[in-house]
Write a protein that holds these residues in place. Structure first.
Motif, short mmCIF file in Angstrom:
data_model
loop_
_atom_site.label_atom_id
_atom_site.label_comp_id
_atom_site.label_asym_id
_atom_site.label_seq_id
_atom_site.Cartn_x
_atom_site.Cartn_y
_atom_site.Cartn_z
N GLU A 7 -59.31 7.94 -1.30
CA GLU A 7 -59.50 8.28 0.22
C GLU A 7 -58.21 8.22 0.91
O GLU A 7 -58.06 8.82 1.97
N ARG A 10 -56.79 11.62 0.86
CA ARG A 10 -57.65 12.55 1.77
C ARG A 10 -57.12 12.52 3.23
O ARG A 10 -56.77 13.17 4.15
N ILE A 11 -57.03 11.06 3.41
CA ILE A 11 -56.58 10.65 5.23
C ILE A 11 -55.42 11.21 5.47
O ILE A 11 -54.82 11.61 6.24
N VAL A 14 -55.35 14.74 5.94
CA VAL A 14 -56.12 15.12 7.19
C VAL A 14 -55.16 14.86 8.38
O VAL A 14 -55.08 15.45 9.42
N THR A 36 -62.52 22.46 1.73
CA THR A 36 -62.55 20.94 1.39
C THR A 36 -61.68 20.34 2.24
O THR A 36 -62.37 19.32 2.78
N ILE A 37 -60.68 20.92 2.56
CA ILE A 37 -59.76 20.15 3.56
C ILE A 37 -60.61 20.23 4.99
O ILE A 37 -60.25 19.07 5.73
N TRP A 40 -62.94 17.35 4.81
CA TRP A 40 -62.30 16.32 5.15
C TRP A 40 -62.01 15.88 6.71
O TRP A 40 -61.93 14.66 7.22
N ASP A 43 -65.00 14.92 8.51
CA ASP A 43 -65.38 13.55 8.27
C ASP A 43 -64.23 12.54 8.65
O ASP A 43 -64.92 11.63 9.13
N TYR A 44 -63.14 12.68 8.77
CA TYR A 44 -62.32 11.43 9.01
C TYR A 44 -61.60 11.53 10.37
O TYR A 44 -60.69 10.65 10.85
#
Length: 106
Positions: A7, A10-11, A14, A36-37, A40, A43-44
């Protein structure tokens, strides 16, 4: 199956996207599909505070530095290949019993 990122990673990606780095560039950099990016980011996006987003200039400078390093690397690989070819030619000349360069020196 694709690779799984933590995670935190991923953050980080982002944050880079929110700082202004294009999703396509990030996808190539991290070898991840652009959709996919984008997922994310959806989501974030709300969980990242605006002060946590890095300044785009820092990313642009880092990308330019990375490009320069890649160009120097490519140039070095090309020069190395040329030197290896020259060495191979010289080795082949040394193997010959009657090389042509001796005939010209008489």
């Amino acid at each position: 199956m694709g690779k799984r990122l933590k995670e935190e990673e991923r953050i980080k990606i982002v944050k880079e996207a929110l700082a202004g780095v294009k999703v396509g560039v990030l996808a190539r950099m991290y070898d991840i599909h652009p959709e996919t990016i984008r997922g994310w980011i959806r989501d974030y996006r709300d969980s990242i505070a605006p002060e946590e987003i890095p300044i785009a200039d820092e990313h642009l400078q880092e990308l330019q530095r990375l490009q320069e390093v890649e160009q120097r690397y490519e140039k070095a690989v090309k020069a190395l290949g040329e030197k290896e070819l020259e060495n191979e030619i010289l080795r082949e000349l040394l193997k010959k019993k009657n090389p042509s360069y001796l005939k010209n020196s008489k």
